[in-house]
Design a protein around this motif. Sequence first.
Motif, short mmCIF file in Angstrom:
data_model
loop_
_atom_site.label_atom_id
_atom_site.label_comp_id
_atom_site.label_asym_id
_atom_site.label_seq_id
_atom_site.Cartn_x
_atom_site.Cartn_y
_atom_site.Cartn_z
N ARG A 1 10.85 -0.72 -10.29
CA ARG A 1 10.00 0.47 -10.34
C ARG A 1 10.90 1.67 -10.91
O ARG A 1 10.51 2.48 -11.86
N TYR B 1 -1.74 -0.57 -3.03
CA TYR B 1 -2.49 -0.34 -4.43
C TYR B 1 -2.98 -1.78 -4.90
O TYR B 1 -3.98 -1.54 -5.82
N VAL B 2 -2.70 -2.78 -4.27
CA VAL B 2 -3.03 -4.17 -4.95
C VAL B 2 -4.71 -4.32 -4.58
O VAL B 2 -5.07 -4.17 -3.25
N SER B 3 -5.45 -4.65 -5.22
CA SER B 3 -6.96 -4.94 -5.30
C SER B 3 -7.02 -6.39 -4.77
O SER B 3 -6.17 -7.19 -5.03
N HIS C 1 3.06 2.24 -10.84
CA HIS C 1 2.39 1.58 -9.83
C HIS C 1 1.25 0.83 -10.56
O HIS C 1 0.89 -0.15 -9.72
N GLN C 2 0.72 1.07 -11.73
CA GLN C 2 -0.30 0.12 -12.32
C GLN C 2 0.40 -1.17 -12.81
O GLN C 2 -0.43 -2.19 -12.60
N ILE C 3 1.53 -1.00 -13.16
CA ILE C 3 2.23 -2.02 -13.59
C ILE C 3 2.82 -3.17 -12.52
O ILE C 3 2.60 -4.14 -12.54
N PRO D 1 2.36 -2.91 -8.79
CA PRO D 1 1.58 -2.26 -7.64
C PRO D 1 2.21 -2.46 -6.35
O PRO D 1 2.98 -3.46 -6.13
N THR E 1 -6.99 -8.67 -7.72
CA THR E 1 -5.63 -9.04 -8.24
C THR E 1 -4.49 -9.89 -7.41
O THR E 1 -4.07 -10.52 -8.04
N GLU F 1 2.47 6.94 -11.45
CA GLU F 1 1.18 6.37 -11.61
C GLU F 1 1.16 5.12 -12.58
O GLU F 1 0.55 3.99 -12.17
N ALA F 2 2.03 5.26 -13.67
CA ALA F 2 1.62 4.12 -14.62
C ALA F 2 2.64 2.90 -14.14
O ALA F 2 2.32 1.74 -14.47
#
Length: 163
Positions: A120, A143-145, A135-137, A139, A148, A132-133
């Motif tokens: 990170r 933040y993990v769905s 954490h999308q790459i 997570p 996912t 934020e970007a």
Amino acid sequence: MSTVLDSERNACLICGNEYRHRESLRSHIKKHQGLTTCPKCGTVCGTVKALRRHLGHMHSLSVQEVRQIVPTRDPERNVCHICGKEYKHVWSLTDHVKKHRGMTTCPMCGKVGSTVKALRRHLQLVHSLSREAVHQIVPTRRYVSYATALARPDHSRAKEPGV
């Protein structure tokens, strides 16, 4: 062991060597007990860990063969099931296994980080991505769905958020 160490000075009563740390003295005493001597060639190693490394490199033994000759205190002790590397702490092993799973590899340049946190930081500093970007790459658990997590190859270990 108390007959071979002076705990007040961290000194070996056999040879007189003194150590700053008690654990260093305990490690040293294993030499006198013959626990660091290679059974194949007689080389005396500094530590049991060094003996294991010696057996693997100098005698080309596998991790399993080395363990049979020089067993660990606890065979279930924080050992990577992929490469056999041992760790003192379970969280160190957890970080290490993430490297094998590719979870610490930068998707932009291929650099392998030592931990997910290091990846990170790399993405922010080297590739100038926002938090934020990043954490999308890469997570974090929170933040993990669930979808996912199930899509990952290691989904059997994934936990549903909030569980």
